[in-house]
Design a protein around this motif. Structure first.
Motif: not given
Length: 163
Positions: A17-18, A12
């Motif tokens: 996404e992170r 991620k």
């Protein structure tokens, strides 16, 4: 001053996404302890990519200490220890054992960490956990001893006994 390479293993994080809080925390801790961060990279949880980066940091960039974060648990994608074992010439199990021992005084789940530590040429490679809390606890616990270990590895000292 020793130089450091930081590898965050996170699918991620790699695709954005992170946010990588653990890698940034490693950077902060080592910088505050007199190390220079030479390279910091986020990679997917893929054994070959992690292995290749460890080899590159050690063999091409001559990094003294590689710290990884993430990929040390039980998930099928957690392959950082496998990549590390493939990259190192000699294991240094006491470092990972010490982190788990210390972490067990905080949480019983520390026994689930599969992180390893080892030496490739003149580079020490240490797998840290993935969570920022565990990174902080673990790295602050081992930083003085691994500094001495790197001094020995680099031939800057030969004595382990404290006077």
């Amino acid at each position: 001053m020793f130089n450091v390479g930081i590898i965050t293993a996170s699918d991620k994080g790699y695709i954005g996404e992170r946010k990588d809080e653990s890698g940034k925390l490693i950077d902060e801790i080592v910088t505050n302890n007199g190390y220079a961060v030479k390279k910091y990279v986020i990679l997917p949880d893929e054994e070959e990519a992690l292995f290749n980066e460890m080899v590159h940091m050690s063999d091409d960039l001559n990094i003294d200490l590689i710290l990884t974060t993430g990929g040390t648990g039980f998930s099928e994608r957690d392959v950082t220890p496998e990549a590390t074992r493939k990259a190192v010439d000699r294991l240094a199990p006491g470092i990972s054992e010490a982190m788990r021992y210390y972490s067990l005084s905080i949480t019983k789940r520390a026994m689930l960490s599969r992180g390893v530590s080892g030496i490739r040429n003149k580079t020490l490679i240490v797998n840290l956990p993935g969570s920022p809390k565990a990174v902080k606890e673990s790295l602050e616990y081992i930083i003085d001893s691994i500094h001495h270990g790197i001094e020995i590895l680099k031939g800057k000292t030969g004595e382990c006994a404290r006077k």
